[in-house]
Motif scaffolding. Structure first.
Motif, PDB file in Angstrom:
ATOM      1  N   UNK C  22       0.829  -1.211   0.000  1.00  0.00           N
ATOM      2  CA  UNK C  22       0.000   0.000   0.000  1.00  0.00           C
ATOM      3  C   UNK C  22       0.861   1.258   0.000  1.00  0.00           C
ATOM      4  N   UNK C  47       1.375  11.444   7.962  1.00  0.00           N
ATOM      5  CA  UNK C  47      -0.086  11.514   8.014  1.00  0.00           C
ATOM      6  C   UNK C  47      -0.749  10.987   6.734  1.00  0.00           C
ATOM      7  N   UNK C  48      -0.098  11.146   5.610  1.00  0.00           N
ATOM      8  CA  UNK C  48      -0.701  10.646   4.370  1.00  0.00           C
ATOM      9  C   UNK C  48      -0.654   9.111   4.349  1.00  0.00           C
ATOM     10  N   UNK C  49       0.437   8.552   4.890  1.00  0.00           N
ATOM     11  CA  UNK C  49       0.507   7.093   5.003  1.00  0.00           C
ATOM     12  C   UNK C  49      -0.623   6.576   5.878  1.00  0.00           C
ATOM     13  N   UNK C  51      -3.540   7.814   6.160  1.00  0.00           N
ATOM     14  CA  UNK C  51      -4.768   7.804   5.358  1.00  0.00           C
ATOM     15  C   UNK C  51      -4.791   6.598   4.420  1.00  0.00           C
ATOM     16  N   UNK C  52      -3.632   6.273   3.870  1.00  0.00           N
ATOM     17  CA  UNK C  52      -3.543   5.107   2.982  1.00  0.00           C
ATOM     18  C   UNK C  52      -3.874   3.822   3.755  1.00  0.00           C
ATOM     19  N   UNK C  54      -5.706   3.600   6.446  1.00  0.00           N
ATOM     20  CA  UNK C  54      -7.138   3.598   6.793  1.00  0.00           C
ATOM     21  C   UNK C  54      -7.928   2.968   5.644  1.00  0.00           C
ATOM     22  N   UNK C  55      -7.581   3.363   4.406  1.00  0.00           N
ATOM     23  CA  UNK C  55      -8.267   2.783   3.238  1.00  0.00           C
ATOM     24  C   UNK C  55      -7.984   1.280   3.173  1.00  0.00           C
ATOM     25  N   UNK C  58      -9.993  -0.785   5.733  1.00  0.00           N
ATOM     26  CA  UNK C  58     -11.411  -0.759   5.361  1.00  0.00           C
ATOM     27  C   UNK C  58     -11.641  -1.738   4.202  1.00  0.00           C
ATOM     28  N   UNK C  59     -10.790  -1.618   3.188  1.00  0.00           N
ATOM     29  CA  UNK C  59     -10.944  -2.443   1.987  1.00  0.00           C
ATOM     30  C   UNK C  59     -10.721  -3.933   2.307  1.00  0.00           C
ATOM     31  N   UNK C  65     -12.384   3.461  10.130  1.00  0.00           N
ATOM     32  CA  UNK C  65     -11.877   4.388  11.156  1.00  0.00           C
ATOM     33  C   UNK C  65     -12.179   5.792  10.651  1.00  0.00           C
ATOM     34  N   UNK C  66     -13.003   6.534  11.387  1.00  0.00           N
ATOM     35  CA  UNK C  66     -13.448   7.836  10.902  1.00  0.00           C
ATOM     36  C   UNK C  66     -12.491   8.974  11.251  1.00  0.00           C
ATOM     37  N   UNK C  67     -11.688   8.762  12.254  1.00  0.00           N
ATOM     38  CA  UNK C  67     -10.858   9.856  12.752  1.00  0.00           C
ATOM     39  C   UNK C  67      -9.372   9.497  12.607  1.00  0.00           C
ATOM     40  N   UNK C  68      -8.631  10.268  11.787  1.00  0.00           N
ATOM     41  CA  UNK C  68      -7.212   9.956  11.577  1.00  0.00           C
ATOM     42  C   UNK C  68      -6.420   9.895  12.878  1.00  0.00           C
ATOM     43  N   UNK C  69      -6.872  10.637  13.901  1.00  0.00           N
ATOM     44  CA  UNK C  69      -6.122  10.623  15.163  1.00  0.00           C
ATOM     45  C   UNK C  69      -6.242   9.269  15.869  1.00  0.00           C
TER      46      UNK C  69
END
Lengths: 402, 359, 91
Positions: C22, C47-49, C51-52, C54-55, C58-59, C65-69
Motif C-alpha cells: 500500500x 499523516x498521508x501514510x 490515510x492510505x 485507513x483505506x 477498510x478495503x 476508522x473515521x478519525x485519523x487521530x
C-alpha cells in the motif's frame, strides 16, 4: 513602480447567488449554499453535501450567453458569467477589453468533463457528443476559451496553486500593471465541483459531512463549493483618463510558501504570517490599520489553528474583526481567493462585516474569536483577504477603501 | 524593464537526451521510434533522500532532480522565489486517481495520487526541500506556461525586492493525453524515427517530456550561462503579418534588429500544419542566422520552450553548435552573441525569447 | 468468513505485506519488525501514510476508522495493527 491599482468592476457566481447583488443579499441574510448535490452525478450526493450551484450546464450556457453543446466546460461557463459581470460593471469599452489581460485560475479545469467521458475520450473508435470535450481537461483551456469568447489576446495566463490560485492572479495583474505591461487586467478564478475533488478531499479525510464550522472547537473539516469570481484591475492612469470612479484599491499583497508539508499548514502558521506581513508592507500599512480580515477559514482542524495563530502573532492583542465566509459558499478551491476578494470589496462598499456562520465555542488554542453576527454601519478602510493552499502556497491580499 | 540583463546563473534539465550532466552537451543522441520520447533520468538517490523518494511519483522525482541540479550549478541554495510552469502537470497521477475512483465506484479511494496530481505539487516540493518560504507560484497555460513563469520572475527582479528566482518547467509524456489528443491529430499517426521528425511532411508531432530549472538573477553569477533580454507571448495570431508585427515590436523594445540575430532556435514541431509561420519567419528575416531545431530531441509538449532555452543557453556559453541540432549553417559563421528562441504550441501559443551571450 | 478465525500471529505477515504494498516501501516483509514503530522514529511514516492505511484496513478487513487521530493509535506497530484487526474485522 508605485503605480496605484484600482478595482473598477467585479463579478461573481456562487451557490449563494448568480451575481454580486444576489451574493450580497445572501451574505447579509445568512443564506448559505450548503446542501445535497443535485446537479453533479456522484454516489456521494447525500452523504457528502456541498455548496453547489443549482443550475445545469445548459442553464449556465444560457446565462453566459453562449451556444449549447459547444464544449464549454462547467468551469469555463462559471468563469464567463462572472467575468462578463465584472466587465459590465467596469463599463469596459471594446478597446479596453481587447487590450486587457485575462489572468485566470483553476485547480481542476475540465476534470469534471474528463471524468464523465473518461473512457470514450481515450477510445479513438468511439464518436459522439462527448468529443466537444477533447483536450478540455487541460487547466489552461478555460482561460483560452474565455479569452476567445471576449476577444482578448493581449496577455493570457492561468495560475494553479491549489486553494490560493485566484489570489495569485490578482497579484500578477497588479504586477503587470505596475510594470507597464497592461493597463487593464481581468483577474480571478473559476472552479466547478467534480467527483475528482469530492473523492480527493474525502480521501484526505478533511470533508465535514455536516455544515462546516470555521474557528469552532467542534470543526471537523471543510465543505466543497463551486463558483467563479473576477475583478477588473486598472491602472491609475486608465482610471483618470476614463473618469471612472474606482470601487476599491488593491494596496497590498503577499505570496509566500509555508515549506512545511505537502498538504498541511505549519502548526504556527509561519507562511501565513509572512504573507500577511508582506501584504501590509507593500501597502505601507501597520497592523492596527486593518479593519477586517476575511480569513481562509476552511474549518479544517489544521487550517483554522494555523491561520488563527498567525493572526494572533501578527496583530498581538489588537486583532481586528475577522470571519470566514466558507460556510456560505463552501471552499471553492481556486476560485476562493477571488470570491473572497469580491466579498472583501462588498464589505468595504457596504460598510459591513459578514458573520462567521456556525461559530459557537472558541478553540482552546486561540484567544481570539470570529464575528458571529452581521455588523452593519462599520466603515472599513483596509481589509485583508487570506487564501492558503496545498503545496504550502499562501497568499494574502489587501483591499482599501477609495 | 527593457534593456535589463537577466542572468541565467545555473540550470538543470532532465530530458529525453542525456542532459542531466551540465558538463556534457549532446555528445551522444538518443533516438525514439514509437512517437513518445521519455526522459532519461540519473540515479535519483544522488539527488533525493530515500525517505522523501518513496512517495514521489516519477515526474516529481524528475522535477525535483532537475531543480537540485540547477541549485548545485548556481550555488544558490535558497532562492528568493520559485516559479514553475506546466501544461498538463501530473496528469498521469490525476489519471491514476480518476481510474481508481471510476473503477471502484468512488469507494476506497486513496489520497496519494490526488495529492501528487495538483499542478503546484512540484513548486511546493522544491520549496519544502529547500526550506524556501519565499514567493511561490505555478502557471498552467498550455504553451505559455514556462514563458509566463519566466516573465513573472523578470518583472519581480525588475521591481528589485527579490534577487534570484528558480524558474522551472515540467511536462510528462502521459498516456491519457496521448490518447485524447490523438483525436485532434496532435501526434503523428505512423511511428517514425524521432531524429527524422522534420523529414516527414505529415500532420502531428511526437510526444515528449522534460523538467528544466533555471536560476535567474539581475546579478551575474560565476557560472553564468547567458543573458535573457526579454520574453513575448502571442496568442493565436490571425496572420503571419500579425506575428511579424509582434516580433518587430518585441525586438525594437529590446533594441535589436532581425539582422543582429546570430542564432535562431526554432521551436517547429514537425507538424507542417502548425509550423508554417515559424518557417516563414526564418526565411523572411533570419537568413543570416544559424538555425537550430530541438523538438526531434525532446518531443513536443507545452513547456518545450524550456528545452529550447537550455539549448540556447548552452550554445551561447559553449560557443558550439552540436551537429544534432544544426538545421542550416550560415556560410560565414560568426561569434554567437544574439540568439532568438521562437516557439509555437498547437499553432495557438507563439513565443519569443531573446538571449544574449554573457559578456 | 473463515478468515475471521486467523490468529494475530497469522495476521502479522499478511499485514506486513499489505503495508509494504500500500505504501510502496522498498523493504522485504521480513525486514519489517512487527514491534517497530510505524510513525515518527522507526519506519518514519507520516499523516498521508495513515490515510492510505485507513483505506487498506477498510478495503481488506471491513474496518472503518473515521478519525485519523484514532488511526494513529491503531497503527503504532504491525503487531498492534494485527491485534486491532483480529478484534474488529468485519471480513
Amino acid at each position: 513602480m508605485s503605480r496605484r491599482i484600482f478595482i473598477t468592476g467585479y463579478g461573481i457566481i456562487t451557490s449563494i447567488g448568480n451575481n454580486a447583488d444576489e451574493n450580497y443579499q445572501s451574505l447579509i441574510n445568512r443564506k448559505c449554499g450548503f446542501g445535497g448535490l443535485e446537479i453533479l452525478d456522484t454516489i456521494h450526493k447525500q452523504d457528502l453535501p456541498a455548496c453547489e450551484i443549482k443550475l445545469s450546464d445548459d442553464q449556465l450556457c444560457e446565462i453566459a450567453g453562449v451556444s449549447l453543446k459547444q464544449g464549454y466546460t462547467r468551469t469555463t461557463l462559471l468563469g464567463i458569467i462572472a467575468a462578463k459581470e465584472a466587465m459590465r460593471m467596469a463599463s469596459l469599452t471594446p478597446a479596453e477589453i481587447r487590450t486587457a489581460g485575462l489572468l485566470s485560475a483553476t485547480t481542476t479545469g475540465g476534470i469534471r468533463e474528463l471524468e464523465r467521458h473518461y473512457y470514450p475520450l481515450q477510445d479513438p473508435f468511439q464518436h459522439g457528443d462527448f468529443e466537444v470535450f477533447t483536450d478540455t481537461a487541460n487547466p489552461g483551456e478555460h482561460s483560452e476559451r474565455m479569452a476567445e469568447e471576449f476577444g482578448m489576446k493581449r496577455y493570457i495566463a492561468t495560475v494553479s496553486t491549489a486553494c490560493s490560485s485566484s489570489a495569485n492572479t490578482i497579484m500578477l495583474g497588479a504586477r503587470l500593471i505596475r510594470n507597464g505591461e497592461l493597463e487593464t487586467a481581468i483577474c480571478g478564478g473559476t472552479e466547478a465541483l467534480s467527483k475528482f475533488t469530492i473523492n480527493g478531499f474525502n480521501s484526505l479525510m478533511i470533508l465535514d459531512k455536516e455544515h462546516c464550522r470555521p474557528f469552532d472547537i467542534s470543526r471537523k473539516g471543510l465543505n466543497l463549493g463551486e463558483g467563479g469570481a473576477y475583478l477588473v484591475l486598472q491602472s491609475e492612469d486608465m482610471v483618470q483618463r476614463s473618469g471612472k470612479t474606482p470601487l476599491a484599491e488593491l494596496t497590498g499583497y503577499g505570496n509566500t510558501n509555508d515549506a512545511f508539508h505537502q498538504t498541511a499548514s505549519s502548526p504556527d502558521g509561519a507562511g501565513a504570517f509572512l504573507a500577511m506581513n508582506m501584504a501590509l508592507n507593500t501597502a505601507s500599512l501597520v497592523a492596527s490599520e486593518i479593519s477586517y480580515i476575511n480569513t481562509h477559514g476552511t474549518a479544517t482542524e489544521n487550517n483554522d489553528l494555523s491561520e488563527g495563530l498567525a493572526i494572533q502573532k501578527l496583530f498581538g492583542d489588537r486583532v481586528p474583526p475577522f470571519s470566514s465566509t466558507k460556510p456560505y459558499t463552501g471552499h471553492t478551491l481556486a476560485a476562493a481567493g477571488s470570491i473572497e476578494a469580491v466579498f472583501s470589496i462588498l464589505a468595504i462598499r457596504h460598510a459591513v462585516i459578514f458573520p462567521n456562520i456556525n461559530f459557537n465555542i472558541p478553540m482552546d488554542e486561540l484567544s481570539i474569536t470570529p464575528e458571529k453576527e452581521l455588523i452593519e454601519g462599520r466603515p472599513l478602510k483596509n481589509v485583508l483577504s487570506n487564501s492558503f493552499g496545498f503545496g504550502g502556497n499562501v497568499s494574502s491580499l489587501l483591499f482599501s477603501a477609495v | 524593464m527593457n534593456n535589463t540583463n537577466y542572468y541565467i546563473n545555473g540550470l538543470g534539465i532532465v530530458s529525453p537526451q542525456r542532459t542531466f550532466d551540465n558538463n556534457r552537451f549532446l555528445q551522444e543522441i538518443v533516438s525514439y521510434h514509437a512517437n513518445v520520447l521519455s526522459a532519461i533520468a540519473p540515479d535519483f538517490k544522488e539527488y533525493i533522500n530515500p525517505i522523501q523518494l518513496r512517495r514521489l511519483s516519477r515526474m516529481l522525482r524528475i522535477g525535483l532532480t532537475a531543480a537540485i541540479i540547477c541549485i548545485r550549478d548556481s550555488g544558490i541554495a535558497k532562492p528568493d522565489g520559485i516559479i514553475t510552469g506546466t501544461g498538463y502537470g501530473f496528469l498521469n497521477d490525476t489519471a491514476k486517481f480518476v481510474s481508481e475512483m471510476l473503477a471502484q465506484e468512488e469507494q476506497h479511494v486513496t489520497p496519494t495520487f490526488f495529492m501528487q496530481g495538483t499542478y503546484n505539487a512540484l513548486s511546493g516540493l522544491v520549496a519544502l526541500t529547500l526550506k524556501c518560504n519565499g514567493y511561490n507560484n505555478t502557471y498552467v497555460n498550455k504553451g505559455f506556461s514556462f514563458e509566463t513563469s519566466l516573465h513573472d520572475a523578470m518583472m519581480q527582479l525588475n521591481e528589485g525586492n527579490l534577487k534570484n528566482f528558480l524558474v522551472g518547467a515540467y511536462d510528462e509524456a502521459d498516456e491519457v493525453q496521448y490518447k485524447v489528443n490523438s483525436r485532434i491529430n496532435h501526434y503523428k499517426k505512423h511511428h517514425i524515427n524521432s531524429l527524422e521528425l522534420f523529414e516527414h511532411n505529415t500532420d502531428g508531432s511526437l510526444q515528449g517530456e522534460t523538467a528544466a530549472f533555471f536560476s535567474i538573477s539581475k546579478e551575474k553569477g560565476q557560472e553564468c550561462w547567458c543573458i535573457v533580454k526579454g520574453v513575448r507571448m502571442v496568442f493565436r495570431p490571425y496572420s503571419l503579418a500579425e506575428l511579424e508585427q509582434e516580433l518587430d515590436d518585441f525586438l525594437l523594445k529590446n533594441k535589436t534588429a532581425t539582422g543582429d540575430i546570430d542564432l535562431l532556435i526554432n521551436g517547429v514541431s514537425g507538424d507542417p500544419h502548425n509550423d508554417h509561420f515559424l518557417i516563414e519567419l526564418k526565411q523572411k528575416f533570419f537568413q543570416q542566422a544559424s538555425e537550430v531545431r530541438f523538438k526531434h530531441l525532446c518531443g513536443e509538449f507545452c513547456t518545450a520552450s524550456s528545452f529550447g532555452l537550455w539549448l540556447g543557453a548552452s550554445i551561447l556559453k559553449k560557443q558550439q553548435i552540436p551537429s544534432a541540432v544544426q538545421f542550416n549553417l550560415v556560410s560565414s559563421p560568426r561569434p554567437i552573441k544574439n540568439a532568438l528562441l521562437v516557439n509555437q504550441y498547437m499553432g495557438r501559443n507563439y513565443s519569443f525569447i531573446l538571449l544574449n551571450k554573457n559578456v | 468468513m473463515e478468515n475471521n478465525t486467523q490468529t494475530v500471529e497469522e495476521l502479522i505477515p499478511q499485514v506486513k505485506v499489505g503495508i509494504i504494498k500500500q505504501l510502496n516501501i522498498e523493504i522485504t516483509p521480513e525486514a519489517l519488525d512487527e514491534n517497530t514503530a510505524l510513525f515518527g522514529e522507526g519506519l518514519g511514516l507520516d499523516s498521508i501514510d495513515a490515510l492510505e492505511l485507513i483505506v487498506m484496513i477498510d478495503r481488506d478487513y471491513g474496518i472503518k476508522i473515521g478519525d485519523p487521530k484514532e488511526a494513529r493509535k491503531v497503527f503504532q506497530s504491525v503487531r498492534i495493527m494485527a491485534e486491532y484487526i483480529q478484534e474488529n474485522r468485519k471480513k
